[in-house]
Write an enzyme that holds these catalytic residues in place. Structure first.
Site, PDB file in Angstrom:
ATOM      1  N   SER A 142       3.923 -20.075  45.351  1.00 16.86           N
ATOM      2  CA  SER A 142       3.950 -20.563  46.731  1.00 16.86           C
ATOM      3  C   SER A 142       3.008 -19.809  47.651  1.00 16.86           C
ATOM      4  O   SER A 142       2.759 -20.253  48.776  1.00 16.86           O
ATOM      5  CB  SER A 142       5.381 -20.480  47.291  1.00 16.86           C
ATOM      6  OG  SER A 142       6.212 -21.412  46.649  1.00 16.86           O
ATOM      7  N   HIS A 205       8.559 -15.576  54.313  1.00 15.82           N
ATOM      8  CA  HIS A 205       8.378 -15.980  52.925  1.00 15.82           C
ATOM      9  C   HIS A 205       6.980 -16.558  52.731  1.00 15.82           C
ATOM     10  O   HIS A 205       6.245 -16.829  53.694  1.00 15.82           O
ATOM     11  CB  HIS A 205       9.459 -16.988  52.527  1.00 15.82           C
ATOM     12  CG  HIS A 205       9.821 -16.947  51.087  1.00 15.82           C
ATOM     13  ND1 HIS A 205       9.770 -18.062  50.271  1.00 15.82           N
ATOM     14  CD2 HIS A 205      10.238 -15.930  50.301  1.00 15.82           C
ATOM     15  CE1 HIS A 205      10.151 -17.734  49.054  1.00 15.82           C
ATOM     16  NE2 HIS A 205      10.441 -16.445  49.035  1.00 15.82           N
ATOM     17  N   ASP A 357      12.946 -25.624  46.162  1.00 15.34           N
ATOM     18  CA  ASP A 357      12.375 -24.724  45.163  1.00 15.34           C
ATOM     19  C   ASP A 357      13.414 -23.760  44.607  1.00 15.34           C
ATOM     20  O   ASP A 357      13.518 -23.562  43.392  1.00 15.34           O
ATOM     21  CB  ASP A 357      11.228 -23.953  45.821  1.00 15.34           C
ATOM     22  CG  ASP A 357      10.625 -22.904  44.918  1.00 15.34           C
ATOM     23  OD1 ASP A 357       9.909 -23.268  43.970  1.00 15.34           O
ATOM     24  OD2 ASP A 357      10.859 -21.693  45.163  1.00 15.34           O
ATOM     25  N   ASP A 398       3.951 -27.891  47.509  1.00 17.99           N
ATOM     26  CA  ASP A 398       3.018 -26.838  47.124  1.00 17.99           C
ATOM     27  C   ASP A 398       2.784 -26.781  45.623  1.00 17.99           C
ATOM     28  O   ASP A 398       1.723 -26.400  45.158  1.00 17.99           O
ATOM     29  CB  ASP A 398       3.483 -25.480  47.647  1.00 17.99           C
ATOM     30  CG  ASP A 398       4.953 -25.205  47.362  1.00 17.99           C
ATOM     31  OD1 ASP A 398       5.653 -26.090  46.843  1.00 17.99           O
ATOM     32  OD2 ASP A 398       5.410 -24.088  47.672  1.00 17.99           O
TER      33      ASP A 398
END
Length: 513
Positions: A142, A205, A357, A398
């Site tokens: 990511s 993040h 995710d 992503d």
């Protein structure tokens, strides 16, 4: 006499059967929906599926879709995109989108969908495929993917906001200004637009960090070696982070010192420092910690809004923590738009559904689908309250994951459950790898799935399930959305957005708009 009687009876029976079959073969197939429903109702088949037996049903539906597509091609929107809302479903593979759509339909009681039920963004007019690899890895994480879709530059795995010249953990190289790359959020700020980030993960993040940080390691959220600044510091002390008008998500622990139950070892309270900066700059600001506080904010009067709703990542959709303390992704999206839309120059907003995710990494397929549906609701909020004539909405992922839709389940089989075929039982959803491989090797699998926290089977034992390397999809509507078609590199995404809004690399190249 009796023999002749039975012979005559058999002859009459043969004539009757022949006549019935002939009539059945020559009887016209019912044309109207009601007559089709009546026709199949007599045979005990689901009325909801009966239309699908009629060839004309498929022709009509296909031609209707064709007409819609032709109309959209005739009138693409080519004005300047005043606003951009960029949605990122973290780990939202194409299989995840398909399974979430089916699950949504089945949860509504529709075992045999009529084709009108879709995730919000699936109804957008333009769709393409995005190639997600990193500079150094076939399968993206990511961080490198965030750098690509935020800055227009592909990077190495584990790094954010820097070029491929910076390897993971190379602090010195990341400090070199020629290796640092600006994001679409910075381009927007330079054009006088308001900017914001919304996420269900920690705001430090990897995905949101690509919009404001330059770091050789995505994990340096609250501490970093040598002269490098950690990601939380960059967010509240450096541009473009300090210039963000809206920051909503989780991750309080990255801003607080150890003695306040945080992760920071430098003793700094970055939340307090952010407030001081807002006061010194005479900004009307609010800092909120839960859903109630967010709902009490007068969004029309606020210039700057910081919301950190959990110590780490925000809770999964539908858990008690969400119902009690945390706003939904839809609520955060609406709040962000309310704050940002006051700027006459427009805004750029990044919104991430980040826990899709995380669910996949734990082999929680059902939860991943629930998170995807919640993500779709947030897209619906933006789609409803913005005008396609001046607001470009882009939805993508992503990277992929290893979850697949398996076997030959019937249309009526619940996609989140197990099915039995020929004495064999299997899960419709399963993974190539993950933590459940070891669990399912030594323990009997549940006979029936259904709970959001059920762990789905995987093949290769791994501490966490991995990403997948296949292309992901992109959906778009609004100004210049027709450019998001075909197959292209992930770093092209922000370049198309910059062209649509005449910012960043496309600044000064839109005199005709």
């Amino acid at each position: 006499m009796i023999s002749s009687y039975f012979t005559l009876l058999i002859i009459l029976l043969i004539i009757f059967v022949y006549t019935e079959n002939t009539v059945a073969r020559t009887k016209p197939y019912p044309k109207s929906k009601s007559s089709i429903d009546d026709y199949f109702a007599d045979k005990g088949r689901p009325l909801q599926q009966t239309r699908e037996y009629d060839a004309q049903f498929w022709m009509n539906r296909g031609l209707s879709d064709l007409r819609r597509r032709l109309k959209e091609l005739e009138n693409p929107i080519v004005g300047r995109a005043k606003n951009i809302v960029f949605f990122l479903g973290d780990g939202m593979s194409i299989a995840t989108v398909t399974a979430a759509r089916v699950h949504m339909e089945q949860s509504s009681g529709s075992a045999f969908p009529d084709g009108n039920a879709s995730l919000t963004f699936e109804n957008f007019p333009y769709t393409g495929l995005v190639r997600t690899y990193c500079v150094d890895k076939q399968v993206a994480d990511s961080a490198c993917s965030s750098t690509a879709y935020m800055t227009g530059v592909k990077a190495n795995s584990g790094t954010v906001g820097v070029s491929g010249a910076v390897r993971e953990n190379d602090c010195k190289a990341s400090l070199d200004s020629k290796n640092q790359v600006d994001s679409i959020l910075r381009w927007a700020q330079m054009a006088g637009k308001s900017t914001g980030i919304v996420t269900t993960t920690r705001v430090t993040h990897a995905s949101p960090a690509g919009g404001y940080a330059h770091s050789a390691n995505r994990g340096w959220e609250s501490s970093a070696p040598d002269d490098c600044l950690d990601i939380a510091q960059q967010l509240v002390t450096q541009s473009p982070g300090i210039e963000l008008d809206v920051i909503l998500g989780g991750g309080r622990q990255e801003f607080l010192p150890k003695n306040m139950n945080g992760n920071r070892e430098d003793g700094r309270d970055l939340i307090a420092e952010w407030k001081v900066r807002m006061m010194k700059n005479h900004r009307i600001y609010e800092y909120v910690k839960n859903k109630t506080e967010l709902s009490d904010v007068n969004l029309k009067d606020v210039d700057k809004l910081l919301g950190l709703f959990s110590m780490s990542h925000m809770s999964y959709t539908g858990t008690k923590e969400v119902e009690r303390d945390e706003p939904s992704l839809s609520e955060m999206t609406m709040a962000a738009i309310e704050v940002l839309r006051k700027n006459e120059n427009g805004y750029v907003l990044f919104v991430e559904g980040g826990r899709i995710d995380h669910a996949h990494h734990q082999n929680l397929a059902h939860m991943a689908l629930s998170e995807t549906i919640a993500f779709s609701r947030a897209v619906d909020v933006a789609d409803t309250v913005t005008d396609p004539e001046d607001t470009l909405i882009v939805v993508t992922s992503d990277h992929s994951h290893t979850m697949t839709i398996n076997g030959y389940p019937s249309r009526g089989d619940k996609i989140v459950e197990r099915v039995d075929r020929g004495g064999e039982s299997y899960s419709i959803l399963s993974y190539a790898n993950g933590p459940s491989a070891k669990f399912h090797k030594y323990q009997k699998q549940p006979s029936k799935y259904g709970d959001k926290f059920d762990i789905y089977p995987s093949l290769v034992p791994m501490p966490l399930e991995t990403h997948g390397g296949e292309d992901v999809a992109v959906w778009a509507r609004g100004p210049w959305a027709h450019l998001f078609v075909g197959s292209f590199e992930q770093n092209v995404l922000p370049l198309i957005m910059s062209y649509a809004s005449c910012i960043g690399p496309s600044k000064g190249k839109c005199s005709d708009r």
